[in-house]
Design a protein around this motif. Structure first.
Motif, PDB file in Angstrom:
ATOM      1  N   VAL A   1      19.018  19.074 -16.671  1.00  0.00           N
ATOM      2  CA  VAL A   1      19.082  19.439 -18.077  1.00  0.00           C
ATOM      3  C   VAL A   1      18.552  18.323 -18.971  1.00  0.00           C
ATOM      4  CG1 VAL A   1      21.438  18.608 -18.457  1.00  0.00           C
ATOM      5  CG2 VAL A   1      20.582  20.520 -19.813  1.00  0.00           C
ATOM      6  N   ASP A   2      18.631  17.076 -18.512  1.00  0.00           N
ATOM      7  CA  ASP A   2      18.126  15.972 -19.334  1.00  0.00           C
ATOM      8  C   ASP A   2      16.617  16.087 -19.535  1.00  0.00           C
ATOM      9  OD1 ASP A   2      20.566  14.783 -19.798  1.00  0.00           O
ATOM     10  OD2 ASP A   2      20.475  13.544 -18.011  1.00  0.00           O
TER      11      ASP A   2
ATOM     12  N   LYS B   1      23.672  21.261 -22.428  1.00  0.00           N
ATOM     13  CA  LYS B   1      24.205  20.268 -21.486  1.00  0.00           C
ATOM     14  C   LYS B   1      25.728  20.305 -21.452  1.00  0.00           C
ATOM     15  CE  LYS B   1      23.949  15.365 -20.250  1.00  0.00           C
ATOM     16  NZ  LYS B   1      23.310  14.060 -20.555  1.00  0.00           N
TER      17      LYS B   1
ATOM     18  N   THR C   1      14.666  23.745 -18.309  1.00  0.00           N
ATOM     19  CA  THR C   1      15.554  23.310 -17.236  1.00  0.00           C
ATOM     20  C   THR C   1      15.524  24.301 -16.073  1.00  0.00           C
ATOM     21  OG1 THR C   1      17.015  22.213 -18.835  1.00  0.00           O
ATOM     22  CG2 THR C   1      17.931  22.700 -16.664  1.00  0.00           C
TER      23      THR C   1
ATOM     24  N   THR D   1      21.868  20.108 -27.163  1.00  0.00           N
ATOM     25  CA  THR D   1      23.000  19.370 -26.614  1.00  0.00           C
ATOM     26  C   THR D   1      24.070  20.321 -26.103  1.00  0.00           C
ATOM     27  OG1 THR D   1      22.572  17.558 -28.177  1.00  0.00           O
ATOM     28  CG2 THR D   1      24.717  17.594 -27.104  1.00  0.00           C
TER      29      THR D   1
END
Length: 353
Positions: free
Chosen positions: A152-153, A189, A112, A186
């Motif tokens: 971030v995805d 995020k 990211t 996760t």
């Protein structure tokens, strides 16, 4: 530690070489990196610049793991000496759960960050954070999305594709690793923060521009350490959808009644899970990923994991009297000199037998 850094440097030099050559040669050079599965080699050939970020993420995870477990019997040292992108810790313990989670978080975090810096050609900033946040008729906020929001995805997707690609078996350990991988990335995020910059005359804040940014990685490590202490033991059960991991909780019926079957509870997505109890980590064992505690510094008069009683596993400790000289009573002399005296100090150092 230096062995790990040397391996990472070699891999990064390989990838820098890959970026300068054709895709055919890229595939050949990706094949030289040890520990990669076939799907990982394919991803390496398709996006070699992302593999540099993965190497940085692995180092980030390794440093944070060793920071979080400093002073513990298992101090997360030996595990990172192995192949950078291969499996770690064969025992499915609580420590393995943390290691996979922090490695996955480091990978998602570094990819990211590389996207935001423009180091990966296929990603950049998250363009979704460009519109006004109040599009439902509510009064407009005195700020707007702008800057470069962390994508971030993309980082999570690439970390999932690459790290999950090493899980080739469909057994209980694979399910455990996949779960902890997901929990780690996760969390990155979930911990994104909103940063803002004021705009206006003479420093006034008439309008603010805000964007999503990555938190300090130490915060991610701290949160995963909390999850480590609350990690759940799971077991494998086979159902209509195949093998799954569950937490078994027993329910007690009334007196004389036939005891009901234990209720099966699925672990939460953000929980760390493990299958096996941890060894005591007192003795050197490559299988459990520990160097043992012999020779480790301990604190004689303190409590906690680094106390001599716990760290030395009942073997006792050695005491060494150390005397050294160091600079003291330093003064600044105009102009421009610092003058110090030499002072002697004595102290005791305790190491496990």
């Amino acid at each position: 530690m230096w062995k790990t850094h040397n391996k990472l440097l070699i891999y990064i030099l390989w990838i820098m070489e890959i970026r300068l050559v054709s895709s055919f040669t890229s595939a050949m050079l990706c094949g030289r990196i040890p520990g990669l599965t076939l799907p990982q080699r394919q991803l390496c050939g398709e996006m070699p610049d992302a593999l540099i970020a993965l190497g940085e993420g692995h180092q980030l995870g390794a440093q944070e793991c060793q920071q979080q477990f400093r002073g513990h019997r298992w101090n997360c040292s030996e595990v990172w000496q192995r192949n950078v992108f291969a499996h770690v810790i064969p025992i499915a313990s609580r420590e393995a759960a943390f290691t996979y989670a922090i490695a996955s978080a480091g990978a998602a975090y570094a990819v990211t960050a590389a996207c935001a810096r423009g180091n990966i050609s296929t990603c950049g900033c998250d363009v979704r954070h460009k519109a006004s946040p109040s599009s439902d008729g509510a009064p407009a906020e005195p700020w707007k999305w702008g800057g470069c929001s962390a994508d971030v995805d993309f980082g999570m997707r690439y970390a999932r594709k690459f790290l999950d690609a090493r899980e080739l078996e469909r057994d209980s350990r694979t399910l455990m690793n996949l779960h902890n991988n997901r929990a780690g990335r996760t969390l990155v995020k979930k911990l994104l923060r909103t940063d803002c910059k004021c705009h206006g005359v003479s420093g006034s804040c008439v309008m603010k521009t805000c964007w999503k940014s990555l938190p300090p990685f130490r915060l991610i490590g701290d949160k995963l350490m909390q999850k480590y202490h609350k990690a759940k033991t799971v077991q494998a059960v086979r159902g209509k959808r195949g093998l799954r991991l569950v937490i078994s909780r027993k329910k007690h019926g009334s007196a004389g009644a036939r005891p009901p079957k234990p209720a099966l509870v699925w672990p939460k997505r953000m929980e760390l899970i493990y299958l096996e109890a941890s060894p005591n980590y007192c003795e050197r064992s490559l299988q459990s990923g520990t160097l043992g505690t012999a020779g480790r510094l301990c604190h004689r008069n303190e409590r906690g994991p680094q106390s001599c009683d716990l760290l030395c596993c009942g073997r006792g400790h050695n005491t060494q009297h150390i005397r050294r000289s160091k600079q003291c009573r330093c003064q600044f002399r105009w102009c421009c000199q610092v003058e110090c005296e030499l002072c002697d100090e004595s102290y005791e150092e305790f190491t496990c037998k």
